[in-house]
Design a protein around this motif. Structure first.
Motif, PDB file in Angstrom:
ATOM      1  N   ILE A   1     -82.692 -24.813 -61.971  1.00 46.18           N
ATOM      2  CA  ILE A   1     -83.151 -26.176 -62.244  1.00 46.18           C
ATOM      3  C   ILE A   1     -82.433 -26.742 -63.468  1.00 46.18           C
ATOM      4  O   ILE A   1     -82.015 -27.903 -63.473  1.00 46.18           O
ATOM      5  N   TYR A   2     -82.297 -25.934 -64.511  1.00 46.67           N
ATOM      6  CA  TYR A   2     -81.543 -26.377 -65.689  1.00 46.67           C
ATOM      7  C   TYR A   2     -80.136 -26.804 -65.290  1.00 46.67           C
ATOM      8  O   TYR A   2     -79.667 -27.895 -65.656  1.00 46.67           O
ATOM      9  N   ASP A   3     -79.455 -25.931 -64.546  1.00 47.19           N
ATOM     10  CA  ASP A   3     -78.073 -26.215 -64.166  1.00 47.19           C
ATOM     11  C   ASP A   3     -77.987 -27.470 -63.302  1.00 47.19           C
ATOM     12  O   ASP A   3     -77.080 -28.295 -63.475  1.00 47.19           O
ATOM     13  N   ALA A   4     -78.926 -27.627 -62.376  1.00 44.41           N
ATOM     14  CA  ALA A   4     -78.914 -28.790 -61.493  1.00 44.41           C
ATOM     15  C   ALA A   4     -79.157 -30.075 -62.266  1.00 44.41           C
ATOM     16  O   ALA A   4     -78.488 -31.096 -62.042  1.00 44.41           O
ATOM     17  N   ALA A   5     -80.099 -30.041 -63.192  1.00 49.73           N
ATOM     18  CA  ALA A   5     -80.424 -31.234 -63.973  1.00 49.73           C
ATOM     19  C   ALA A   5     -79.234 -31.675 -64.812  1.00 49.73           C
ATOM     20  O   ALA A   5     -78.881 -32.864 -64.855  1.00 49.73           O
ATOM     21  N   LEU A   6     -78.597 -30.728 -65.486  1.00 49.39           N
ATOM     22  CA  LEU A   6     -77.447 -31.071 -66.321  1.00 49.39           C
ATOM     23  C   LEU A   6     -76.275 -31.571 -65.485  1.00 49.39           C
ATOM     24  O   LEU A   6     -75.583 -32.516 -65.880  1.00 49.39           O
ATOM     25  N   ALA A   7     -76.066 -30.960 -64.325  1.00 49.52           N
ATOM     26  CA  ALA A   7     -74.968 -31.385 -63.470  1.00 49.52           C
ATOM     27  C   ALA A   7     -75.194 -32.798 -62.941  1.00 49.52           C
ATOM     28  O   ALA A   7     -74.272 -33.628 -62.924  1.00 49.52           O
ATOM     29  N   LEU A   8     -76.423 -33.092 -62.544  1.00 51.03           N
ATOM     30  CA  LEU A   8     -76.709 -34.415 -61.979  1.00 51.03           C
ATOM     31  C   LEU A   8     -76.617 -35.519 -63.016  1.00 51.03           C
ATOM     32  O   LEU A   8     -76.108 -36.610 -62.732  1.00 51.03           O
ATOM     33  N   VAL A   9     -77.096 -35.260 -64.225  1.00 50.91           N
ATOM     34  CA  VAL A   9     -77.054 -36.312 -65.244  1.00 50.91           C
ATOM     35  C   VAL A   9     -75.607 -36.638 -65.614  1.00 50.91           C
ATOM     36  O   VAL A   9     -75.295 -37.765 -66.011  1.00 50.91           O
ATOM     37  N   VAL A  10     -74.725 -35.665 -65.450  1.00 48.50           N
ATOM     38  CA  VAL A  10     -73.304 -35.911 -65.678  1.00 48.50           C
ATOM     39  C   VAL A  10     -72.701 -36.689 -64.514  1.00 48.50           C
ATOM     40  O   VAL A  10     -71.935 -37.637 -64.710  1.00 48.50           O
ATOM     41  N   GLU A  11     -73.058 -36.307 -63.296  1.00 46.01           N
ATOM     42  CA  GLU A  11     -72.433 -36.895 -62.117  1.00 46.01           C
ATOM     43  C   GLU A  11     -72.925 -38.305 -61.810  1.00 46.01           C
ATOM     44  O   GLU A  11     -72.133 -39.174 -61.442  1.00 46.01           O
TER      45      GLU A  11
ATOM     46  N   LEU B   1     -79.353 -25.257 -73.338  1.00 44.47           N
ATOM     47  CA  LEU B   1     -77.898 -25.233 -73.454  1.00 44.47           C
ATOM     48  C   LEU B   1     -77.475 -25.158 -74.917  1.00 44.47           C
ATOM     49  O   LEU B   1     -76.588 -24.382 -75.286  1.00 44.47           O
ATOM     50  N   ALA B   2     -78.130 -25.956 -75.751  1.00 37.90           N
ATOM     51  CA  ALA B   2     -77.803 -25.950 -77.176  1.00 37.90           C
ATOM     52  C   ALA B   2     -78.113 -24.592 -77.799  1.00 37.90           C
ATOM     53  O   ALA B   2     -77.359 -24.082 -78.629  1.00 37.90           O
ATOM     54  N   GLU B   3     -79.221 -24.001 -77.375  1.00 36.97           N
ATOM     55  CA  GLU B   3     -79.606 -22.693 -77.906  1.00 36.97           C
ATOM     56  C   GLU B   3     -78.587 -21.629 -77.507  1.00 36.97           C
ATOM     57  O   GLU B   3     -78.220 -20.770 -78.314  1.00 36.97           O
ATOM     58  N   GLN B   4     -78.125 -21.685 -76.262  1.00 34.36           N
ATOM     59  CA  GLN B   4     -77.106 -20.734 -75.822  1.00 34.36           C
ATOM     60  C   GLN B   4     -75.846 -20.866 -76.659  1.00 34.36           C
ATOM     61  O   GLN B   4     -75.234 -19.869 -77.058  1.00 34.36           O
ATOM     62  N   SER B   5     -75.463 -22.111 -76.940  1.00 37.19           N
ATOM     63  CA  SER B   5     -74.261 -22.348 -77.723  1.00 37.19           C
ATOM     64  C   SER B   5     -74.402 -21.792 -79.128  1.00 37.19           C
ATOM     65  O   SER B   5     -73.470 -21.190 -79.678  1.00 37.19           O
ATOM     66  N   LEU B   6     -75.577 -21.965 -79.721  1.00 40.40           N
ATOM     67  CA  LEU B   6     -75.811 -21.454 -81.063  1.00 40.40           C
ATOM     68  C   LEU B   6     -75.794 -19.930 -81.085  1.00 40.40           C
ATOM     69  O   LEU B   6     -75.241 -19.311 -82.000  1.00 40.40           O
ATOM     70  N   GLU B   7     -76.399 -19.326 -80.078  1.00 39.43           N
ATOM     71  CA  GLU B   7     -76.429 -17.864 -80.020  1.00 39.43           C
ATOM     72  C   GLU B   7     -75.029 -17.286 -79.877  1.00 39.43           C
ATOM     73  O   GLU B   7     -74.712 -16.243 -80.454  1.00 39.43           O
ATOM     74  N   GLU B   8     -74.188 -17.985 -79.124  1.00 37.26           N
ATOM     75  CA  GLU B   8     -72.814 -17.523 -78.959  1.00 37.26           C
ATOM     76  C   GLU B   8     -72.021 -17.637 -80.257  1.00 37.26           C
ATOM     77  O   GLU B   8     -71.047 -16.912 -80.475  1.00 37.26           O
ATOM     78  N   ALA B   9     -72.464 -18.576 -81.125  1.00 35.09           N
ATOM     79  CA  ALA B   9     -71.746 -18.788 -82.384  1.00 35.09           C
ATOM     80  C   ALA B   9     -71.961 -17.659 -83.371  1.00 35.09           C
ATOM     81  O   ALA B   9     -71.194 -17.492 -84.314  1.00 35.09           O
ATOM     82  N   GLY B  10     -73.026 -16.876 -83.183  1.00 27.21           N
ATOM     83  CA  GLY B  10     -73.253 -15.756 -84.086  1.00 27.21           C
ATOM     84  C   GLY B  10     -74.721 -15.543 -84.352  1.00 27.21           C
ATOM     85  O   GLY B  10     -75.572 -16.267 -83.833  1.00 27.21           O
ATOM     86  N   PRO B  11     -75.029 -14.551 -85.170  1.00 24.52           N
ATOM     87  CA  PRO B  11     -76.429 -14.229 -85.472  1.00 24.52           C
ATOM     88  C   PRO B  11     -77.087 -15.305 -86.319  1.00 24.52           C
ATOM     89  O   PRO B  11     -76.421 -16.117 -86.955  1.00 24.52           O
ATOM     90  N   ALA B  12     -78.407 -15.279 -86.330  1.00 31.11           N
ATOM     91  CA  ALA B  12     -79.215 -16.189 -87.154  1.00 31.11           C
ATOM     92  C   ALA B  12     -78.808 -17.650 -86.976  1.00 31.11           C
ATOM     93  O   ALA B  12     -78.423 -18.339 -87.918  1.00 31.11           O
ATOM     94  N   PRO B  13     -78.852 -18.185 -85.723  1.00 29.33           N
ATOM     95  CA  PRO B  13     -78.391 -19.546 -85.483  1.00 29.33           C
ATOM     96  C   PRO B  13     -79.266 -20.614 -86.111  1.00 29.33           C
ATOM     97  O   PRO B  13     -78.838 -21.755 -86.242  1.00 29.33           O
ATOM     98  N   TYR B  14     -80.508 -20.279 -86.494  1.00 32.97           N
ATOM     99  CA  TYR B  14     -81.413 -21.298 -86.997  1.00 32.97           C
ATOM    100  C   TYR B  14     -81.581 -21.213 -88.509  1.00 32.97           C
ATOM    101  O   TYR B  14     -82.614 -21.553 -89.047  1.00 32.97           O
ATOM    102  N   THR B  15     -80.554 -20.716 -89.193  1.00 34.35           N
ATOM    103  CA  THR B  15     -80.570 -20.687 -90.645  1.00 34.35           C
ATOM    104  C   THR B  15     -79.352 -21.425 -91.173  1.00 34.35           C
ATOM    105  O   THR B  15     -78.344 -21.580 -90.479  1.00 34.35           O
TER     106      THR B  15
END
Length: 213
Positions: free
Chosen positions: A29-39, A79-93
């Motif tokens: 559902i996440y993927d579908a929603a993001l894809a549709l809002v773009v398309e 999506l934003a959370e995934q991006s932050l996690e990929e950036a490294g540890p402790a994304p919310y500091t």
């Protein structure tokens, strides 16, 4: 008499994992929603369209969310959370090395990397554009997505005030806009490229001013 289907798993077989199934549906559902809002854009994105794209029933979506705005907001936050996690540890500091300029530059560089990520760039532009004309959505974007990040900037600037690195009368909420507002405007309006060099310069200008030293 009709034969009822047994709800017990067959010998040697485990019962379906409903948690895993729910997570798979939620991710679809996440993927579908993001894809549709773009398309098709936010106005033309519908619960029916999201459900069809995700391969789930409408009732599944309404069981978890009350509106398409709620679906899209949660999908984007994920999506934003995934991006932050990929950036490294402790994304919310917010780093506090004692060097305010270096700390802010580091955070802004990570922000630039996220903005330049195609997974983030296109759907976030669609939501940001709709948030300009849709006041309710715009307020939700600020409250749920932007405010947590703004609070981190405020906390770091207050720590710098306590350390004597920033004048005590400075309003941190206004000061942080010197870093992030020009970046947001350039990104949204495509008035120029966004890069690490650009945000480093923003920090230097903001902290040291434009007058001759």
């Amino acid at each position: 008499m009709a034969v009822q289907k047994s709800t017990q798993p067959a010998p040697g077989k485990s019962a379906p994992d409903s948690t895993r199934r729910s997570e798979k549906s939620r991710r679809a559902i996440y993927d579908a929603a993001l894809a549709l809002v773009v398309e098709v854009g936010y106005p033309k994105t519908t619960i029916e369209g999201i459900a069809a794209r995700a391969g789930v029933g409408k009732q599944t979506i309404y069981r978890w969310w009350s509106s398409k705005a709620d679906v899209l907001m949660e999908a984007f936050l994920d999506l934003a959370e995934q991006s932050l996690e990929e950036a490294g540890p402790a994304p919310y500091t917010f780093p506090d090395t004692g060097d305010l300029a270096a700390d802010v530059k580091g955070v802004l560089r990570a922000t630039v990397d996220q903005m330049n990520d195609p997974r983030f760039d296109v759907p976030s532009r669609a939501l940001a554009a709709e948030g300009v004309v849709n006041e309710q959505l715009g307020r939700e974007l600020v409250a749920k997505l932007m405010q947590p990040s703004l609070d981190l900037y405020i906390g770091r600037l207050r720590a710098a005030q306590d350390a004597g690195q920033v004048r005590p009368e400075i309003d941190p909420r206004i000061a942080l806009e010197l870093f992030i507002s020009p970046l947001a405007q350039r990104w949204l309006q495509r008035t120029g490229p966004i890069s690490h060099e650009y945000t480093d310069t923003l920090v230097d200008y903001a902290l040291h001013g434009l007058a001759p030293r």
